[in-house]
Scaffold this active site. Sequence first.
Site, PDB file in Angstrom:
ATOM      1  N   CYS A  77     -43.980  32.645  60.254  1.00 57.93           N
ATOM      2  CA  CYS A  77     -42.796  33.107  60.983  1.00 57.93           C
ATOM      3  C   CYS A  77     -42.507  34.535  60.510  1.00 57.93           C
ATOM      4  O   CYS A  77     -41.940  34.731  59.431  1.00 57.93           O
ATOM      5  CB  CYS A  77     -41.615  32.180  60.714  1.00 57.93           C
ATOM      6  SG  CYS A  77     -40.096  32.738  61.513  1.00 57.93           S
ATOM      7  N   CYS A 233     -39.975  37.606  68.466  1.00 53.67           N
ATOM      8  CA  CYS A 233     -40.848  36.720  67.688  1.00 53.67           C
ATOM      9  C   CYS A 233     -41.843  37.607  66.947  1.00 53.67           C
ATOM     10  O   CYS A 233     -42.673  38.284  67.570  1.00 53.67           O
ATOM     11  CB  CYS A 233     -41.576  35.739  68.618  1.00 53.67           C
ATOM     12  SG  CYS A 233     -42.754  34.678  67.746  1.00 53.67           S
TER      13      CYS A 233
HETATM   14  N1  LIG Z   1     -41.887  28.901  66.795  1.00 54.65           N
HETATM   15  C1  LIG Z   1     -42.916  29.373  65.913  1.00 54.65           C
HETATM   16  C2  LIG Z   1     -42.419  29.689  64.551  1.00 54.65           C
HETATM   17  C3  LIG Z   1     -41.417  30.809  64.520  1.00 54.65           C
HETATM   18  C4  LIG Z   1     -42.018  32.179  64.840  1.00 54.65           C
HETATM   19  C5  LIG Z   1     -41.020  33.280  64.585  1.00 54.65           C
HETATM   20  N2  LIG Z   1     -40.001  33.410  65.559  1.00 54.65           N
HETATM   21  C6  LIG Z   1     -41.648  34.597  64.230  1.00 54.65           C
HETATM   22  O1  LIG Z   1     -40.895  35.574  64.145  1.00 54.65           O
HETATM   23  O2  LIG Z   1     -42.850  34.689  63.963  1.00 54.65           O
HETATM   24  C7  LIG Z   1     -44.014  28.301  65.798  1.00 54.65           C
HETATM   25  O3  LIG Z   1     -43.772  27.125  66.062  1.00 54.65           O
HETATM   26  O4  LIG Z   1     -45.144  28.661  65.453  1.00 54.65           O
END
Ligand SMILES: N[C@@H](CCC[C@H](N)C(=O)O)C(=O)O
Length: 285
Positions: A77, A233
């Site tokens: 993350c 993200c």
């Molecule tokens: N939802 C993602 C994990 C979170 C990713 C995050 N928002 C980032 O900034 O990288 C998953 O399930 O892989």
Amino acid sequence: MHASSPVSLWHGVALWHGAGNTFALHDGLGGEPAPNPAAVCTETGVDGFVALTPPRTPGAAASLAFFNPDGAPADACGNGLRCAAACLDPHGTRGTITFDTPAGLRTATALAGRGGVVQVRVSMGKPRFRPPPDDPLAFAEFLPNQASTGDSGRPGLGTFGPPIRVDLGNPHAVFLVDEAPGDALVGALGPALQSHPLFAAGGGVNVGFAFVHRPDAITLRVFERGVGETASCGSGACAAVAAAIAVRRCVRQVIVAAPGGELTVDWPAGGEMFLTGPAAPLPLG
Ligand SMILES: N[C@@H](CCC[C@H](N)C(=O)O)C(=O)O
């Protein structure tokens, strides 16, 4: 929190955001048990939960565990990692610190920025490219007419090829699209692909829609596994840049504009990717 920052505390967790991607951070460095990630995310409405526990590696600042709002763990993350670093070094005075994460050791360097907003640069590991789904017939239902016309065949969805699958510790499928991704595209393909049986073995996939409008500039929207669309993200930004570099559409340093703000991704040839951007406490209320 062990940090002396003006963090917003809610029932023992600090609420932070990295370019609009919101997190609840729990400080378990002193052995305090973490609350239930899904319950905290539901109560606070954040995009994810980050648990800080004592490091396994000598010299590291903490071990991090990442959870989606549905309670499922994620191995990586990028924005959560950046927020954890900002929380431990809110004034950017510690230099480069190291974290144990499920995907391996990651470094983080916080730099004090304007208006008290810290900029954090983190290492994200080397991207791994995956082969396309091994059942093109099943996959094609989401890309009608692709083979014959190269067009999505759906009004408002634009033109794009099959997604490029990139692993940053967590799985991503990146569509390189020919215009800024709109609601119709993200709303149609995001949920359908994220939970598609072809990605079930990996627990689903994060779906990115990336418009390369300059070799050094991408507009990105991401429909995240376990969340839905988020304002930003970090690992998705890295995946989009890796995909665009792989097909020679981008240079090695790219600004990625998401609805929540801008991130910078750089990928020195042969090395790890790096993600840089703002991290700040979430205002309460
Ligand atoms: N939802 C993602 C994990 C979170 C990713 C995050 N928002 C980032 O900034 O990288 C998953 O399930 O892989």
